[in-house]
Design a protein around this motif. Structure first.
Motif, mmCIF file in Angstrom:
data_model
loop_
_atom_site.group_PDB
_atom_site.id
_atom_site.type_symbol
_atom_site.label_atom_id
_atom_site.label_comp_id
_atom_site.label_asym_id
_atom_site.label_seq_id
_atom_site.Cartn_x
_atom_site.Cartn_y
_atom_site.Cartn_z
ATOM 1 N N PHE A 33 -57.028 -23.554 -6.786
ATOM 2 C CA PHE A 33 -56.139 -22.817 -5.886
ATOM 3 C C PHE A 33 -54.776 -23.488 -5.930
ATOM 4 N N GLU A 34 -53.718 -22.692 -6.100
ATOM 5 C CA GLU A 34 -52.375 -23.257 -6.120
ATOM 6 C C GLU A 34 -51.406 -22.313 -5.413
ATOM 7 N N LEU A 35 -50.623 -22.878 -4.504
ATOM 8 C CA LEU A 35 -49.565 -22.123 -3.839
ATOM 9 C C LEU A 35 -48.286 -22.232 -4.648
ATOM 10 N N LYS A 36 -47.677 -21.062 -4.938
ATOM 11 C CA LYS A 36 -46.406 -21.022 -5.656
ATOM 12 C C LYS A 36 -45.479 -20.104 -4.871
ATOM 13 N N GLU A 37 -44.618 -20.695 -4.056
ATOM 14 C CA GLU A 37 -43.733 -19.958 -3.149
ATOM 15 C C GLU A 37 -44.567 -19.043 -2.252
ATOM 16 N N LYS A 38 -44.438 -17.721 -2.382
ATOM 17 C CA LYS A 38 -45.198 -16.805 -1.511
ATOM 18 C C LYS A 38 -46.461 -16.275 -2.177
ATOM 19 N N ALA A 39 -46.923 -16.976 -3.209
ATOM 20 C CA ALA A 39 -48.104 -16.510 -3.950
ATOM 21 C C ALA A 39 -49.202 -17.567 -3.931
ATOM 22 N N LEU A 40 -50.448 -17.078 -3.892
ATOM 23 C CA LEU A 40 -51.631 -17.909 -4.084
ATOM 24 C C LEU A 40 -52.229 -17.537 -5.437
ATOM 25 N N VAL A 41 -52.401 -18.536 -6.304
ATOM 26 C CA VAL A 41 -52.996 -18.320 -7.625
ATOM 27 C C VAL A 41 -54.369 -18.981 -7.633
ATOM 28 N N ASN A 42 -55.393 -18.195 -7.960
ATOM 29 C CA ASN A 42 -56.766 -18.692 -8.037
ATOM 30 C C ASN A 42 -57.223 -18.560 -9.497
ATOM 31 N N ASN A 133 -48.467 -5.460 6.392
ATOM 32 C CA ASN A 133 -48.004 -6.436 5.416
ATOM 33 C C ASN A 133 -48.145 -5.819 4.030
ATOM 34 N N THR A 134 -47.377 -6.330 3.077
ATOM 35 C CA THR A 134 -47.477 -5.855 1.700
ATOM 36 C C THR A 134 -47.867 -7.033 0.822
ATOM 37 N N VAL A 135 -48.994 -6.875 0.123
ATOM 38 C CA VAL A 135 -49.493 -7.922 -0.760
ATOM 39 C C VAL A 135 -49.678 -7.338 -2.157
ATOM 40 N N GLU A 136 -49.062 -7.982 -3.138
ATOM 41 C CA GLU A 136 -49.262 -7.585 -4.535
ATOM 42 C C GLU A 136 -50.382 -8.442 -5.108
ATOM 43 N N PHE A 137 -51.390 -7.776 -5.670
ATOM 44 C CA PHE A 137 -52.569 -8.459 -6.193
ATOM 45 C C PHE A 137 -52.649 -8.208 -7.687
ATOM 46 N N THR A 138 -52.545 -9.282 -8.475
ATOM 47 C CA THR A 138 -52.613 -9.185 -9.937
ATOM 48 C C THR A 138 -53.985 -9.658 -10.391
ATOM 49 N N PHE A 139 -54.685 -8.801 -11.144
ATOM 50 C CA PHE A 139 -56.066 -9.108 -11.548
ATOM 51 C C PHE A 139 -56.251 -9.088 -13.061
ATOM 52 N N GLY A 140 -55.226 -8.722 -13.815
ATOM 53 C CA GLY A 140 -55.301 -8.769 -15.270
ATOM 54 C C GLY A 140 -56.215 -7.708 -15.862
ATOM 55 N N LYS A 141 -56.889 -8.060 -16.949
ATOM 56 C CA LYS A 141 -57.695 -7.104 -17.714
ATOM 57 C C LYS A 141 -59.181 -7.243 -17.413
ATOM 58 N N GLU A 190 -61.608 -18.504 -19.028
ATOM 59 C CA GLU A 190 -60.743 -18.673 -17.854
ATOM 60 C C GLU A 190 -60.149 -17.336 -17.431
ATOM 61 N N PHE A 191 -60.104 -17.102 -16.124
ATOM 62 C CA PHE A 191 -59.339 -15.964 -15.624
ATOM 63 C C PHE A 191 -58.716 -16.323 -14.288
ATOM 64 N N SER A 192 -57.623 -15.613 -13.960
ATOM 65 C CA SER A 192 -56.896 -15.878 -12.725
ATOM 66 C C SER A 192 -56.612 -14.579 -11.997
ATOM 67 N N TRP A 193 -56.507 -14.672 -10.689
ATOM 68 C CA TRP A 193 -55.890 -13.609 -9.894
ATOM 69 C C TRP A 193 -54.788 -14.232 -9.051
ATOM 70 N N THR A 194 -53.797 -13.412 -8.693
ATOM 71 C CA THR A 194 -52.677 -13.871 -7.889
ATOM 72 C C THR A 194 -52.447 -12.902 -6.742
ATOM 73 N N ALA A 195 -52.275 -13.428 -5.544
ATOM 74 C CA ALA A 195 -51.920 -12.618 -4.376
ATOM 75 C C ALA A 195 -50.550 -13.091 -3.890
ATOM 76 N N GLU A 196 -49.594 -12.180 -3.870
ATOM 77 C CA GLU A 196 -48.235 -12.543 -3.478
ATOM 78 C C GLU A 196 -47.771 -11.677 -2.315
ATOM 79 N N ILE A 197 -47.287 -12.334 -1.255
ATOM 80 C CA ILE A 197 -46.742 -11.614 -0.103
ATOM 81 C C ILE A 197 -45.360 -11.103 -0.479
ATOM 82 N N LYS A 198 -45.150 -9.802 -0.276
ATOM 83 C CA LYS A 198 -43.850 -9.194 -0.636
ATOM 84 C C LYS A 198 -43.004 -8.968 0.613
#
Length: 198
Positions: A33-42, A133-141, A190-198
């Motif tokens: 788990f890593e916080l990057k500004e307004k995003a959480l990357v798992n 709230n608005t959350v952008e969720f990136t899940f890839g392929k 390996e795979f990642s998802w990212t949740a970013e508060i917009k």
């Protein structure tokens, strides 16, 4: 805990004599788990430590505050049908139409009454949860995406999956299981998802 510094934490699960009784492969599983500004990357990492090949499924189950009436908006227009599971957690051999050439799924009181939405063949690699709230969720392929909540609950789970429940069709070997992932000796997935508060 394998690492914990600043805005990053890494957790590790390794095979042992107890896991080997039920799952006959040696592995290490890392969850970061890593916080990057307004995003959480798992990030999830599977390492095959078996002498030979290894089969596995992996996925995530994050939940986000939302309300009935909120919208899940895909990055691209989608035509999607959902699979469902029965009371024994097996995939029903039927698909149910969900959206046609649309980007939006509305969260209603009834949408999760039959259980999770199980989606595949998605063109989008991210979606946005739109409400208070608005959350952008990136899940890839990812090959499967589960969307679920307890009916009427103030949250929604967005679940990228590399694997899916069994159906009623009997398979002779785990290698034939639908959606199963495979690693050769010493390989890493390996795979990642990212949740970013917009």
């Amino acid at each position: 805990v394998k690492e914990c510094e600043g805005a990053k934490a890494v957790f590790s699960l390794e095979s042992d004599e107890n896991t080997l009784k039920n799952y006959p492969f040696e592995f290490e599983y890392l969850v970061t788990f890593e916080l990057k500004e307004k995003a959480l990357v798992n990030t999830m990492t599977v390492i095959n430590k078996t002498k030979g090949e290894m089969y596995f499924s992996v996925g995530a189950h994050p939940a986000f505050n939302c309300n009935v009436g909120d919208i899940i908006e895909f990055e691209k227009a989608e035509t999607l049908a959902t699979e469902r599971i029965d009371k024994e957690n097996l995939i029903i051999d039927e698909k149910f139409p969900l959206i046609e050439n649309s980007r939006e799924i509305e969260i209603t009181k009834e949408i999760f009454k039959p259980d999770a939405l199980i989606l595949s063949d998605i063109k989008s690699e991210k979606l946005t949860i739109k409400g208070d709230n608005t959350v952008e969720f990136t899940f890839g392929k990812c090959p499967f995406l589960g969307i679920w909540a307890k009916p009427g609950a103030p949250y929604v789970c967005i679940e990228p999956w590399y694997g899916v429940n069994d159906g009623r069709e009997v398979k002779n070997d785990i290698s034939e299981k639908r959606g199963i992932q495979h690693l050769n000796e010493g390989e890493t997935f390996e795979f990642s998802w990212t949740a970013e508060i917009k």
